[in-house]
Design a protein around this motif. Structure first.
Motif, mmCIF file in Angstrom:
data_model
loop_
_atom_site.group_PDB
_atom_site.id
_atom_site.type_symbol
_atom_site.label_atom_id
_atom_site.label_comp_id
_atom_site.label_asym_id
_atom_site.label_seq_id
_atom_site.Cartn_x
_atom_site.Cartn_y
_atom_site.Cartn_z
ATOM 1 N N MET A 16 -3.330 -6.660 0.928
ATOM 2 C CA MET A 16 -1.931 -6.207 1.039
ATOM 3 C C MET A 16 -1.533 -5.264 -0.107
ATOM 4 N N GLN A 17 -2.374 -5.302 -1.173
ATOM 5 C CA GLN A 17 -2.037 -4.502 -2.350
ATOM 6 C C GLN A 17 -1.960 -3.001 -2.022
ATOM 7 N N GLY A 18 -0.878 -2.369 -2.459
ATOM 8 C CA GLY A 18 -0.730 -0.932 -2.198
ATOM 9 C C GLY A 18 -0.294 -0.635 -0.777
ATOM 10 N N ARG A 19 -0.192 -1.675 0.054
ATOM 11 C CA ARG A 19 0.242 -1.465 1.445
ATOM 12 C C ARG A 19 1.591 -2.149 1.715
ATOM 13 N N TYR A 20 1.722 -3.377 1.232
ATOM 14 C CA TYR A 20 2.965 -4.128 1.421
ATOM 15 C C TYR A 20 3.714 -4.118 0.092
ATOM 16 N N ASP A 21 4.939 -3.624 0.131
ATOM 17 C CA ASP A 21 5.716 -3.546 -1.106
ATOM 18 C C ASP A 21 6.844 -4.577 -1.067
ATOM 19 N N GLY A 22 6.737 -5.563 -1.949
ATOM 20 C CA GLY A 22 7.708 -6.657 -1.969
ATOM 21 C C GLY A 22 9.022 -6.283 -2.625
ATOM 22 N N LEU A 23 9.086 -5.102 -3.278
ATOM 23 C CA LEU A 23 10.362 -4.689 -3.874
ATOM 24 C C LEU A 23 11.231 -4.008 -2.833
ATOM 25 N N SER A 24 10.599 -3.095 -2.089
ATOM 26 C CA SER A 24 11.380 -2.386 -1.061
ATOM 27 C C SER A 24 11.259 -3.060 0.303
ATOM 28 N N ASN A 25 10.393 -4.104 0.379
ATOM 29 C CA ASN A 25 10.112 -4.782 1.655
ATOM 30 C C ASN A 25 9.687 -3.806 2.752
ATOM 31 N N LEU A 175 6.554 5.182 12.549
ATOM 32 C CA LEU A 175 6.392 6.576 12.984
ATOM 33 C C LEU A 175 6.955 6.796 14.388
ATOM 34 N N ARG A 176 6.859 5.769 15.211
ATOM 35 C CA ARG A 176 7.333 5.913 16.593
ATOM 36 C C ARG A 176 8.798 5.492 16.741
ATOM 37 N N GLU A 177 9.366 5.067 15.618
ATOM 38 C CA GLU A 177 10.774 4.658 15.543
ATOM 39 C C GLU A 177 11.093 3.490 16.493
ATOM 40 N N THR A 178 10.136 2.580 16.604
ATOM 41 C CA THR A 178 10.382 1.372 17.408
ATOM 42 C C THR A 178 10.640 0.162 16.512
ATOM 43 N N LEU A 179 10.441 0.357 15.206
ATOM 44 C CA LEU A 179 10.573 -0.760 14.264
ATOM 45 C C LEU A 179 11.822 -0.560 13.414
ATOM 46 N N THR A 180 12.727 -1.510 13.439
ATOM 47 C CA THR A 180 13.918 -1.378 12.598
ATOM 48 C C THR A 180 13.564 -1.788 11.166
ATOM 49 N N SER A 181 14.367 -1.359 10.202
ATOM 50 C CA SER A 181 14.058 -1.745 8.826
ATOM 51 C C SER A 181 14.226 -3.251 8.625
ATOM 52 N N GLU A 182 15.101 -3.869 9.428
ATOM 53 C CA GLU A 182 15.257 -5.333 9.325
ATOM 54 C C GLU A 182 13.972 -6.036 9.776
ATOM 55 N N MET A 183 13.410 -5.565 10.891
ATOM 56 C CA MET A 183 12.166 -6.180 11.371
ATOM 57 C C MET A 183 11.055 -5.983 10.348
ATOM 58 N N GLU A 184 10.998 -4.776 9.797
ATOM 59 C CA GLU A 184 9.948 -4.479 8.810
ATOM 60 C C GLU A 184 10.088 -5.407 7.598
ATOM 61 N N ALA A 185 11.325 -5.525 7.104
ATOM 62 C CA ALA A 185 11.548 -6.365 5.916
ATOM 63 C C ALA A 185 11.148 -7.813 6.204
ATOM 64 N N GLU A 186 11.526 -8.308 7.372
ATOM 65 C CA GLU A 186 11.205 -9.697 7.732
ATOM 66 C C GLU A 186 9.686 -9.908 7.751
ATOM 67 N N GLN A 187 8.983 -8.945 8.340
ATOM 68 C CA GLN A 187 7.526 -9.055 8.429
ATOM 69 C C GLN A 187 6.879 -9.012 7.042
ATOM 70 N N VAL A 188 7.384 -8.116 6.193
ATOM 71 C CA VAL A 188 6.790 -7.979 4.854
ATOM 72 C C VAL A 188 7.030 -9.251 4.040
ATOM 73 N N VAL A 189 8.252 -9.758 4.090
ATOM 74 C CA VAL A 189 8.568 -10.987 3.336
ATOM 75 C C VAL A 189 7.649 -12.123 3.795
ATOM 76 N N ASN A 190 7.494 -12.264 5.114
ATOM 77 C CA ASN A 190 6.622 -13.338 5.636
ATOM 78 C C ASN A 190 5.170 -13.122 5.236
ATOM 79 N N ALA A 191 4.712 -11.870 5.360
ATOM 80 C CA ALA A 191 3.301 -11.572 5.057
ATOM 81 C C ALA A 191 2.997 -11.897 3.596
ATOM 82 N N LEU A 192 3.936 -11.583 2.716
ATOM 83 C CA LEU A 192 3.671 -11.801 1.292
ATOM 84 C C LEU A 192 3.611 -13.290 0.928
ATOM 85 N N GLN A 193 4.083 -14.135 1.827
ATOM 86 C CA GLN A 193 3.991 -15.584 1.561
ATOM 87 C C GLN A 193 2.652 -16.170 2.005
ATOM 88 N N LEU A 194 1.897 -15.358 2.758
ATOM 89 C CA LEU A 194 0.659 -15.896 3.338
ATOM 90 C C LEU A 194 -0.365 -16.400 2.316
#
Ligand code: M6R
Length: 313
Positions: A16-25, A175-194
């Motif tokens: 996840m390093q360099g790919r998932y950013d926990g500051l900007s989610n 890129l396809r504008e199908t992902l909202t920033s809320e969905m992205e943030a939720e996924q990143v927060v969850n992923a970082l807990q893995l």
């Protein structure tokens, strides 16, 4: 293999390093794809995605399919690469083919990639081996960085492949504008807990060993799951066959009543994968059907799920 199982938490952190950013989610694959000649227009023009791989890598693909459809809005199919290469698949330049291969050298997967290349598909490979043939065939490569997997039975690279598919799906969704920033943030927060969740599960290995000892003499096992739990069930059965030489089958739990229920004998161990997700109630009701037939259920679920059954690990 055991060593590699216990490396999984660290593997997740490095993948996840360099790919998932926990500051900007946010998720950002620009460092991986920086030399990519692929335009945003081409990504937006993708009409369908095919995920190809073999064995464990194909099981990762089956999980990736959920992510691609959910986050990137791309109709997605999964193909066993050995079938794909012989069935004259219908492909075109708007088809995205994602190959998943730890080694990057699996012949069937490479043949599927050749087929996709002939049809001018856009190709991404998810691979653990820098410089492998799959990275030479694909337009874009995402390296797992899981470190060498010495064991023939894949473990840590499965988790890293799933993470990579998650990251690709989120990036395509942006890129396809199908992902909202809320969905992205939720996924990143969850992923970082893995990583810590994985450590917690592995910290339970004493209990797991106890249960394994109890059922080690069984001749047959079933693994059941739905949704994301279905490929996990297939992978569990594959791993048990591969490392224990015990006959095991993985099924979608919903499939049981269409025939396989007949296999259940008194005392037969059935591993049920039922995280508390949208499928939970359905899976638990399938579990009750196998218990009624005399199965001993080993349930993998969330800590707070509170199901009272024969073994709850
Ligand atoms: O190197 P690959 O990921 O392409 O290998 C594909 C399969 O042979 C592999 O995933 C195999 O199923 C696992 N090593 C089984 O544990």
């Amino acid at each position: 293999m055991l060593k590699e199982i216990h490396e999984q938490s660290d593997v997740l952190v490095s993948s996840m390093q360099g790919r998932y950013d926990g500051l900007s989610n946010t998720v950002d694959l620009s460092a991986d794809f920086q030399d990519s000649p692929i335009s945003k227009g081409r990504i937006q023009g993708i009409t369908r995605c095919l995920l190809v791989g073999m064995g464990t890598s194909m099981h990762a693909c089956m999980i990736g399919r959920h992510y691609l459809e959910r986050f990137a809005g791309i109709p997605t199919e999964v193909d066993n690469a050995a079938e794909f290469r012989y069935r004259r698949p219908l492909l075109d330049a708007n088809t995205l083919v994602i190959s998943v291969t730890q080694s990057g050298e699996t012949v069937d997967t490479l043949a599927a990639m050749d087929e996709a290349k002939r049809a001018d598909c856009l190709q991404i490979t998810i691979c653990n081996t820098p410089g492998a043939q799959s990275t030479r065939l694909a337009d874009l490569s995402l390296l797992l960085g899981a470190g060498a997997e010495i064991s023939v039975a894949s473990t840590k690279t499965l988790l890293a492949s799933i993470m990579a598919l998650h990251a690709v799906s989120l990036s395509l969704g942006k890129l396809r504008e199908t992902l909202t920033s809320e969905m992205e943030a939720e996924q990143v927060v969850n992923a970082l807990q893995l990583p810590s969740a994985v450590s917690t599960v592995l910290g339970n290995s004493g209990k797991i060993l106890q249960v394994a000892r109890k059922y080690a003499a069984s001749e047959h096992f079933l693994f059941l799951g739905r949704g994301l739990g279905y490929p996990v069930a297939l992978e569990g059965a594959l791993k048990l066959k591969e490392v224990s030489y015990i006959h095991a089958e993985g099924y979608s739990a919903g499939e049981m009543k269409h025939g396989p229920l007949a296999l259940i004998e008194d005392g037969m161990p059935v591993v049920v994968i039922a995280p508390k997700d949208d499928y939970y109630k359905k899976t638990i009701s399938n579990m009750q059907e196998v218990i009624a037939r005399g199965a001993k259920v080993l349930l993998l679920t969330n800590k707070d799920a509170n199901q009272v059954i024969s073994e709850n690990i």
